[in-house]
Design a protein around this motif. Sequence first.
Motif, PDB file in Angstrom:
ATOM      1  N   ILE A 118       2.864  64.096  71.939  1.00  0.00           N
ATOM      2  CA  ILE A 118       1.511  64.622  72.164  1.00  0.00           C
ATOM      3  C   ILE A 118       1.570  66.092  72.575  1.00  0.00           C
ATOM      4  O   ILE A 118       0.788  66.920  72.083  1.00  0.00           O
ATOM      5  N   LEU A 119       2.485  66.434  73.464  1.00  0.00           N
ATOM      6  CA  LEU A 119       2.615  67.836  73.882  1.00  0.00           C
ATOM      7  C   LEU A 119       3.019  68.728  72.720  1.00  0.00           C
ATOM      8  O   LEU A 119       2.515  69.850  72.597  1.00  0.00           O
ATOM      9  N   HIS A 120       3.889  68.237  71.867  1.00  0.00           N
ATOM     10  CA  HIS A 120       4.283  69.011  70.686  1.00  0.00           C
ATOM     11  C   HIS A 120       3.064  69.253  69.794  1.00  0.00           C
ATOM     12  O   HIS A 120       2.819  70.386  69.370  1.00  0.00           O
ATOM     13  N   ASP A 121       2.302  68.202  69.512  1.00  0.00           N
ATOM     14  CA  ASP A 121       1.102  68.349  68.683  1.00  0.00           C
ATOM     15  C   ASP A 121       0.107  69.310  69.325  1.00  0.00           C
ATOM     16  O   ASP A 121      -0.509  70.133  68.641  1.00  0.00           O
TER      17      ASP A 121
ATOM     18  N   ILE B 210       7.844  72.288  76.348  1.00  0.00           N
ATOM     19  CA  ILE B 210       7.629  70.860  76.576  1.00  0.00           C
ATOM     20  C   ILE B 210       8.445  70.389  77.771  1.00  0.00           C
ATOM     21  O   ILE B 210       7.938  69.645  78.624  1.00  0.00           O
ATOM     22  N   ASP B 211       9.686  70.832  77.879  1.00  0.00           N
ATOM     23  CA  ASP B 211      10.519  70.454  79.016  1.00  0.00           C
ATOM     24  C   ASP B 211       9.904  70.914  80.333  1.00  0.00           C
ATOM     25  O   ASP B 211       9.889  70.173  81.319  1.00  0.00           O
TER      26      ASP B 211
ATOM     27  N   ASN C 125      -8.119  69.037  69.501  1.00  0.00           N
ATOM     28  CA  ASN C 125      -8.968  68.106  70.259  1.00  0.00           C
ATOM     29  C   ASN C 125      -8.374  66.700  70.302  1.00  0.00           C
ATOM     30  O   ASN C 125      -8.466  66.017  71.325  1.00  0.00           O
ATOM     31  N   GLU C 126      -7.756  66.277  69.219  1.00  0.00           N
ATOM     32  CA  GLU C 126      -7.118  64.964  69.186  1.00  0.00           C
ATOM     33  C   GLU C 126      -5.931  64.917  70.147  1.00  0.00           C
ATOM     34  O   GLU C 126      -5.750  63.954  70.891  1.00  0.00           O
ATOM     35  N   ALA C 127      -5.110  65.955  70.143  1.00  0.00           N
ATOM     36  CA  ALA C 127      -3.974  66.010  71.064  1.00  0.00           C
ATOM     37  C   ALA C 127      -4.450  66.063  72.514  1.00  0.00           C
ATOM     38  O   ALA C 127      -3.870  65.405  73.386  1.00  0.00           O
ATOM     39  N   LEU C 128      -5.508  66.792  72.753  1.00  0.00           N
ATOM     40  CA  LEU C 128      -6.077  66.874  74.101  1.00  0.00           C
ATOM     41  C   LEU C 128      -6.617  65.516  74.542  1.00  0.00           C
ATOM     42  O   LEU C 128      -6.412  65.093  75.687  1.00  0.00           O
ATOM     43  N   ARG C 129      -7.255  64.803  73.635  1.00  0.00           N
ATOM     44  CA  ARG C 129      -7.774  63.465  73.942  1.00  0.00           C
ATOM     45  C   ARG C 129      -6.629  62.513  74.289  1.00  0.00           C
ATOM     46  O   ARG C 129      -6.686  61.784  75.280  1.00  0.00           O
ATOM     47  N   LYS C 130      -5.572  62.546  73.483  1.00  0.00           N
ATOM     48  CA  LYS C 130      -4.419  61.681  73.737  1.00  0.00           C
ATOM     49  C   LYS C 130      -3.740  62.047  75.058  1.00  0.00           C
ATOM     50  O   LYS C 130      -3.283  61.171  75.796  1.00  0.00           O
TER      51      LYS C 130
END
Length: 111
Positions: free
Chosen positions: A54-57, A32-33, A83-88
């Motif tokens: 969002i990146l963690h998810d 993430i960093d 897909n939800e994390a990608l959308r966000k």
Amino acid sequence: MKLTILSLFILMCSVAFSQQYETTPSKYDNVIDEVMIEQSFDFDDPIVKDARIILHDFLVALDHISKGEATDPNREQYFLDFNEALRKANELNLNLSMFQYNIEEISKMTH
């Protein structure tokens, strides 16, 4: 005597207001960093907190999908989470180009 009472009071306050449990770093924190460095916003931008979540998810779902079995009963949920994390991430305009191969491969998978 006053010094002893004051010392005990300070000790009690520090214990009372200290963190109640140890935080353990996520196994994704380093990734993430690295991803956060590639973003167009500054480190102190208010969007950073949401972006890290969002990146963690995104990484958790990616990890589950890549390690998961086709017969895993949670497989469909992993794809939904991904897909939800990608959308966000797209809503926040996050740069995920370093994961483009993974995104393309997952989009080819049947779920």
